[in-house]
Design an enzyme around this catalytic site. Structure first.
Site, PDB file in Angstrom:
ATOM      1  CE  LYS A 124      -4.185  -1.730   2.304  1.00 58.05           C
ATOM      2  NZ  LYS A 124      -5.059  -1.585   3.505  1.00 58.05           N
TER       3      LYS A 124
ATOM      4  CB  ALA B 106      -2.330   1.661   8.911  1.00 56.02           C
ATOM      5  CG  ASP B 107      -3.663  -4.240   5.745  1.00 53.69           C
ATOM      6  OD1 ASP B 107      -4.609  -3.807   5.054  1.00 53.69           O
ATOM      7  OD2 ASP B 107      -3.521  -5.448   6.027  1.00 53.69           O
ATOM      8  CB  THR B 108      -6.238  -3.491  10.786  1.00 55.06           C
ATOM      9  OG1 THR B 108      -5.657  -2.250  11.183  1.00 55.06           O
ATOM     10  CG2 THR B 108      -6.687  -4.248  12.032  1.00 55.06           C
TER      11      THR B 108
ATOM     12  CB  ALA C 108       1.586  -3.581   9.300  1.00 54.01           C
TER      13      ALA C 108
END
Length: 209
Positions: A66, A87-89, A124
Site C-alpha cells: 500500500k 496502515a493495514d489491519t 502494520a
C-alpha cells in the site's frame, strides 16, 4: 539536536479511507490530507493472500505494498512531496486470516468463530518520507478476548451493519465493545492505527504536530 520548525512538514498524506484512522490522527493533532486510490486502481488486489501466508507476514506485506502504491499515486498525480502514512489491519485466529467480511453471512461466520475465544489483532504501519524512502514499518500486536455469544446476539450485531468493512467483522469502538472481555495490547491498534508506533514514525518523517 532539535529540528527547526522550517524543516518540518505541515501535514501528512493519509492513504486510507478509514474514518477511524482519520479520527485517531486528529487525536494526535496531526494535520493530514487524504491520498485515496484512483478509480482505475485495483486497491483490493493488494489485500489478496498468498498461499500459505501467515498473518504477521501478510499484514506487513500488504502495508508495504500500500505504501508503494500510495507513493506512485502521489507522483502520478503531481501532488506536493510530503510524507505518506499507510496502515493495514487484520484479525487472526487458528492461524487463519480474517479480513473484511464479503457479506453478512461471512460476518456471521467470523463472529461465530471468535465467540468465547482469544484472537489477535495485527496492525502494520508504514511511512514513506517526502523523498520517497520507505521507513522501517512497525507492527502492533494485540490480544482480544470475546465473550461467549449466542447466535441471536451475533445476528443482531450483523444486522446493524457495523461489521461490514472491518477486519474480523467488528469494531472495538462501536457496538462490539459489549462482546470484549479483555484486551492485552493497543486499543488504538485494534481500531486500526496504533498511536504509539504511528507517532514515532511521523516524527521520524519530520511531521509537525
Amino acid at each position: 539536536m532539535s529540528t527547526s520548525a522550517a524543516s518540518l512538514h505541515p501535514f501528512v498524506y493519509l492513504a486510507s479511507q478509514s474514518p477511524r484512522r482519520q479520527e485517531l490522527l486528529q487525536q494526535l493533532g496531526v494535520r493530514f490530507e487524504l491520498l485515496l486510490p484512483r478509480p482505475d486502481e485495483d486497491a483490493e488486489a493488494l489485500e489478496a493472500e498468498l498461499p500459505g501466508e501467515r498473518a504477521h507476514a501478510y499484514v506487513q506485506r500488504v502495508c508495504v505494498a500500500k505504501a508503494h502504491a500510495a507513493r506512485a499515486r502521489l507522483v502520478a498525480g503531481g501532488h506536493a512531496a510530503r510524507p505518506i502514512l499507510v496502515a493495514d489491519t487484520t484479525v487472526t485466529i487458528d492461524d487463519a486470516i480474517l479480513g473484511k467480511p464479503v457479506d453478512a453471512d461471512d460476518a456471521f461466520a467470523m463472529l461465530t468463530r471468535l465467540a468465547g475465544r482469544d484472537h489477535e489483532v495485527l496492525t502494520a504501519v508504514a511511512v514513506v518520507d517526502a523523498e520517497g524512502t520507505l521507513l522501517p514499518a512497525a507492527l502492533s500486536v494485540s490480544k482480544v478476548r470475546f465473550a461467549a455469544l449466542h447466535a441471536e446476539a451475533i445476528r443482531r450485531y450483523v444486522a446493524s451493519g457495523e461489521p461490514l468493512g472491518k477486519a474480523g467483522a467488528y469494531g472495538v469502538q462501536g457496538r462490539a465493545a459489549e462482546f470484549i472481555g479483555h484486551i492485552d495490547g493497543s486499543y488504538s491498534g485494534i481500531m486500526g492505527l496504533p498511536l504509539f508506533e504511528s507517532a514515532a514514525l511521523l516524527r521520524a518523517a519530520r511531521i509537525d504536530f
